[in-house]
Design a protein around this motif. Sequence first.
Motif, PDB file in Angstrom:
ATOM      1  N   TYR A  79       0.825  -1.197   0.000  1.00 10.20           N
ATOM      2  CA  TYR A  79       0.000   0.000   0.000  1.00 10.20           C
ATOM      3  C   TYR A  79       0.867   1.258   0.000  1.00 10.20           C
ATOM      4  O   TYR A  79       1.970   1.261   0.553  1.00 10.20           O
ATOM      5  N   PHE A 113      -5.319  12.521   4.753  1.00  8.89           N
ATOM      6  CA  PHE A 113      -6.750  12.822   4.670  1.00  8.89           C
ATOM      7  C   PHE A 113      -6.885  14.302   5.003  1.00  8.89           C
ATOM      8  O   PHE A 113      -6.479  14.746   6.076  1.00  8.89           O
ATOM      9  N   TYR A 173     -18.092   4.966   3.264  1.00  6.27           N
ATOM     10  CA  TYR A 173     -18.502   5.473   1.952  1.00  6.27           C
ATOM     11  C   TYR A 173     -19.963   5.921   2.017  1.00  6.27           C
ATOM     12  O   TYR A 173     -20.837   5.204   2.510  1.00  6.27           O
ATOM     13  N   LEU A 186     -17.742  10.751   2.047  1.00  9.10           N
ATOM     14  CA  LEU A 186     -17.545   9.919   3.228  1.00  9.10           C
ATOM     15  C   LEU A 186     -18.364  10.448   4.390  1.00  9.10           C
ATOM     16  O   LEU A 186     -18.639  11.647   4.495  1.00  9.10           O
ATOM     17  N   VAL A 234     -14.908  13.978  -0.630  1.00 14.28           N
ATOM     18  CA  VAL A 234     -13.452  13.816  -0.575  1.00 14.28           C
ATOM     19  C   VAL A 234     -12.748  14.451  -1.765  1.00 14.28           C
ATOM     20  O   VAL A 234     -11.528  14.582  -1.747  1.00 14.28           O
ATOM     21  N   THR A 260      -8.583   1.848  -3.868  1.00 12.88           N
ATOM     22  CA  THR A 260      -8.294   2.914  -2.901  1.00 12.88           C
ATOM     23  C   THR A 260      -9.125   2.690  -1.641  1.00 12.88           C
ATOM     24  O   THR A 260     -10.128   1.950  -1.657  1.00 12.88           O
ATOM     25  N   GLY A 261      -8.717   3.359  -0.561  1.00 12.88           N
ATOM     26  CA  GLY A 261      -9.465   3.212   0.659  1.00 12.88           C
ATOM     27  C   GLY A 261      -9.000   4.167   1.739  1.00 12.88           C
ATOM     28  O   GLY A 261      -8.183   5.073   1.492  1.00 12.88           O
ATOM     29  N   TYR A 262      -9.512   3.946   2.943  1.00 17.25           N
ATOM     30  CA  TYR A 262      -9.198   4.784   4.090  1.00 17.25           C
ATOM     31  C   TYR A 262      -9.116   3.903   5.334  1.00 17.25           C
ATOM     32  O   TYR A 262      -9.731   2.828   5.401  1.00 17.25           O
ATOM     33  N   TYR A 274      -6.412   8.171   7.361  1.00 19.33           N
ATOM     34  CA  TYR A 274      -5.416   8.173   6.292  1.00 19.33           C
ATOM     35  C   TYR A 274      -6.054   7.576   5.042  1.00 19.33           C
ATOM     36  O   TYR A 274      -6.905   6.689   5.118  1.00 19.33           O
ATOM     37  N   SER A 275      -5.627   8.052   3.899  1.00 22.31           N
ATOM     38  CA  SER A 275      -6.021   7.451   2.624  1.00 22.31           C
ATOM     39  C   SER A 275      -4.941   6.463   2.197  1.00 22.31           C
ATOM     40  O   SER A 275      -3.821   6.498   2.701  1.00 22.31           O
TER      41      SER A 275
END
Length: 645
Positions: free
Chosen positions: A148, A153, A166, A171, A202, A402-404, A419-420
């Motif tokens: 990763y 963020f 989501y 978000l 976002v 992608t994610g957080y 964090y992203s």
Amino acid sequence: MIKKLHLAVLLIVAFFASSVAQEKTLERANNKYEEYSFSPAIDIYKKVLDKGFVSADLLKKLGNSYYFNADYKEASEVYKKLVANYEAEVTSDYYFRYAQTLRSLGEYETADKLMVKFAEMTAGDKRANNFNLDRDYRKEILENSGRYTVGPFEYNTVYSEFAPTYYKEGLLFSSDRDTGNLARYRHTWNAKDFLDLYKTNVDSTSMNAVVKLDKSINTRFHESSTVATKDGETIYFTRNNLVDGKTKKDEIGVTRLKIFRAQIENGIFTQIEELPFNSDTYSVANPALSPDEKTLFFASDMPGSLGESDLFKVAINEDGTFGTPENLGSTINTEARETFPFVTSEEVLYFSSDGHPGLGGLDIFATNIKNNTYSGIVKNVGEPINSKVDDFTFIFNEKDKTGYFASNRETGLGNDDIYSFVENKPLKLDCQQLITGTVRDKISNQVLVGATIKIIDEQNAEISETLTDSNGNYKVIIDCNKGNFVRALIDGYIPAEEYMGASDGEPQIIDFYLERDTVTAGFGDDLAKLLQLSTIYFDLNKYNIRPDAEVEIQKVIAAMEKYPSLKLKVNSHTDSRGKDAYNLWLSQKRAESTVGYMVAKGIASDRLEGEGFGETKLINRCANGVNCTAKEHELNRRSEFIIME
């Protein structure tokens, strides 16, 4: 002398007064501790400790107060004193927590030694089973690491931000940031403000894009960890247990958490209702939805939990009602904390745990739950998502990779930060495929109990095996990333197998019908035993075929139809009651009745013989003059099917 006496009395009074004061101070601290008000409890315990008053109980509660506030450095110092000075009073959980705090500080060798001690003190504890010195879990974590790229963020503050979800184009997340109110409500767990829910787009670069949800959902207490349906019209969220706008505590003074559901109409939250499996005596929190939105996942310490908190699932019925919550089982859950579930579109379950081997604090783990299986390998997602501190509330879009997630790592702006991330390389998880079926005799259709089912890979290596149960059924899990053979075998039968190629993992049913190994069936053998038939019984003084016997004789007929060269002699018997001559006649009639029935069903008469033996071949003690039960006598009223040349 009098002065010395007065001085002594004053010292005694002062000591007594001091002791009473410390007892009252400890009582206040203990009350705060029992209420999970850890921040004031810490202050009070430290004050007592600084004055030289110490006990195992005080160190345990002070250490736990730090531990559950994720202050692992301070917790480790307290646990160190506890183990050094009160070893006899230290239970296994304190060795586990002590090891966890040391992992968060990077002291892995010392942590491993403590885990050895923990394993010695526990029997069957999942955390001890997961920790195995022959398994280099740090190497496994390293192999999963580096996949990763973690980024910022934009909407973090000096307060706490976590639990991203989501929601439409943006978000939802939780925060205790300053809202500008003059009246600030403080949560005494960690002396932080109570949490509210916020939303943001976002893609926006303006802080004005962060909007606090209105009072239709946010209260002056905790709202946190949400999940929304894909259409954005329904939201599940966590909230304090409230009654008439006030927090409700259980009998030990704890305000529990509950999951609520709300409908969203024009941005307003309506029809807010708590879920029916909430309780005033345990917490239900951190909702997540399956891809088809028919299952709700959550964390709870409800009865049936294995540890401090477990992951559960519950069916969401079409009418909006719910089924019965089910624990996800001991592969996923441990005796520690499993929490903050999230399920991807490909049915990968991500969650946080401090019970599975990790880097320290809560780590994020993943497991494949496709096809409703919860026994696959649980993998640590590795660095940089995981760190030496708490990492949690992970969400992931498998389409764009992608994610957080949230973490309380030192590089953050606040206490907890979002964090992203971008996934550069997928985590390889086992593809779990459920195979079920039944093993039967091909001729008689009788289920075969205790048959062995083996899973063999394409290199002919045996992967696993199981046995059929009392109903002849079996259940196995195979790796559907590759081809496997499913093989059934039992003594006296020719083994059979089916090949399962790589697949999408949909459950499959494979029933086996095994043929008898004819080498094991010789002249003089009783076919009834070879076919595992129930005994052919007759009623007292009767020779007609009973309905239950008819079913068994049909199996013999099927065997004779399968093997045209097979010839049988039917031997019939009676019990000892009655005259010997009569019994001989009666058994002969029973043999003839059995043969006649089979001929009438199409078996050629030259393939069958029948002979009655009366009471001459009893199989138990029930001879003439012996007092036996009716059931014992019935065992002798039987027919046998002997293979002839």
